[in-house]
Scaffold this active site. Structure first.
Site, short mmCIF file in Angstrom:
data_model
loop_
_atom_site.label_atom_id
_atom_site.label_comp_id
_atom_site.label_asym_id
_atom_site.label_seq_id
_atom_site.Cartn_x
_atom_site.Cartn_y
_atom_site.Cartn_z
N LYS A 178 58.92 41.43 38.56
CA LYS A 178 57.83 42.12 37.86
C LYS A 178 58.26 43.51 37.42
CE LYS A 178 54.31 39.41 40.23
NZ LYS A 178 53.33 39.27 41.32
N ASP A 187 45.72 41.72 38.30
CA ASP A 187 45.84 40.35 38.81
C ASP A 187 44.56 39.55 38.55
OD1 ASP A 187 48.20 39.38 39.96
OD2 ASP A 187 47.97 40.67 41.72
N GLN A 208 50.94 42.69 46.10
CA GLN A 208 51.60 41.38 46.20
C GLN A 208 51.06 40.62 47.41
OE1 GLN A 208 53.62 40.12 43.87
NE2 GLN A 208 53.85 38.21 44.98
N1 GUN Z 1 51.46 35.92 45.31
C1 GUN Z 1 51.64 34.72 44.71
N2 GUN Z 1 51.19 34.75 43.44
C2 GUN Z 1 50.71 36.00 43.23
C3 GUN Z 1 50.12 36.65 42.11
O1 GUN Z 1 49.93 36.08 41.04
N3 GUN Z 1 49.78 37.95 42.30
C4 GUN Z 1 49.96 38.58 43.48
N4 GUN Z 1 49.57 39.85 43.58
N5 GUN Z 1 50.50 38.02 44.54
C5 GUN Z 1 50.87 36.73 44.41
#
Ligand code: GUN
Length: 282
Positions: free
Chosen positions: A54, A121, A98
């Site tokens: 990311k 998100d 995350q």
């Molecule tokens: N963990 C697995 N998928 C995601 C996601 O799309 N966003 C976040 N913040 N954590 C995750």
């Protein structure tokens, strides 16, 4: 005839190139770059890879990313204090925590501290609720990416029977809402669904997010269906989807590979939500 493989990497690259231009326009008018804060708590190896990807994607798009890596035993209140600081920070347009968080934390409570305007998100109750109501919102990234992949095939979503296997807050539920918004007839199936095969075999569009290696076999797929595989199951160092790809490709018309399907689109949609959040704050 074999199904056409949907090239998520190429589609994501196109989206990211467009976002780079939008981020540059924002920077020129706002006098600062779009900013994303990423919070990682603990040492989950998969999470570390996701966060690194990311951050790299942000750099390539001209978005400033700030990564906050906190130890696994950080008290929950320290994470929420950091979120509150970032909520107030004028240079931070998006905040991402995350998941999964360490067990001693209440994920829902932590996420509820993120300002809905910076919730890139789309996990905050305000954004999830607005998605349900069909209002403008920051929608969850993976389902948005799946919609883009389905649209890329040229197959019309309106009027089709879409079956979503999985009912998580991150994928299954928002996926069902986005498909409804696009005028599909939507069925949500899950681990307690009786006779799953009879349901999946009705799917013109099948989205699978169950987290089980090759759970959907060829006999569970309707001929010429569009199959979107959200699964990322690492077994002995190799990545597998939730769909048995080779079998499914003999039946479906279009199918996403793993890796190289949904994964790259999730990141592209995160960048998209971040640029949108910046434009809306400006
Ligand atoms: N963990 C697995 N998928 C995601 C996601 O799309 N966003 C976040 N913040 N954590 C995750």
């Amino acid at each position: 005839m074999k199904a056409t493989t949907i090239d998520g990497k190429a589609i994501a690259a196109k989206v990211r190139a467009e976002l780079k231009e939008r981020a540059a326009t924002f920077a020129a008018t706002a006098g600062r770059k779009v900013g994303l804060a990423v919070i990682l708590v603990g040492e989950n190896p998969a999470s570390k890879i996701y966060v690194r990807n990311k951050v790299t994607a942000c750099e390539e798009a001209g978005i400033v990313s700030s990564a906050y890596h906190l130890p696994a035993d950080t008290p929950e209140c320290k994470v929420t204090e950091l979120i509150e600081q970032l909520n107030a920070d004028k240079h931070t347009d998006g905040i991402l925590v995350q998941l999964p968080l360490p067990e001693h934390m209440d994920e829902k409570r932590v996420l509820s501290h993120i300002s809905p305007r910076k919730d890139v998100d789309g996990f905050h109750a305000v954004n999830a609720g607005n998605l349900l109501l069909g209002n403008g919102c920051l929608a969850a990234c993976t389902p948005q990416g799946c919609i883009e992949l389905i649209k890329s095939t040229g197959v019309r979503i309106a009027g089709k029977h879409a079956v979503v296997v999985g009912r998580s807050n991150i994928v299954g539920k928002p996926m069902a809402m986005l498909l409804l918004q696009n005028d599909a007839t939507v069925t949500v199936a899950h681990s307690k669904t009786a006779d799953l095969k009879s349901i999946t075999r009705q799917a013109d569009i099948l989205v699978v997010a169950v987290g089980k290696k090759e759970f959907i076999t060829g006999d569970m797929i309707k001929p010429d269906a569009v199959v979107i595989d959200v699964g990322m199951n690492r077994v002995d160092g190799k990545l597998y989807g939730d769909v048995a790809f080779e079998q499914a490709a003999d039946i479906a018309s279009f199918i996403t590979p793993v890796p190289g399907g949904v994964g790259p689109m999730t990141i592209a949609m995160l960048l998209s939500n971040t640029v949108t959040a910046a434009e809306q704050h400006a």
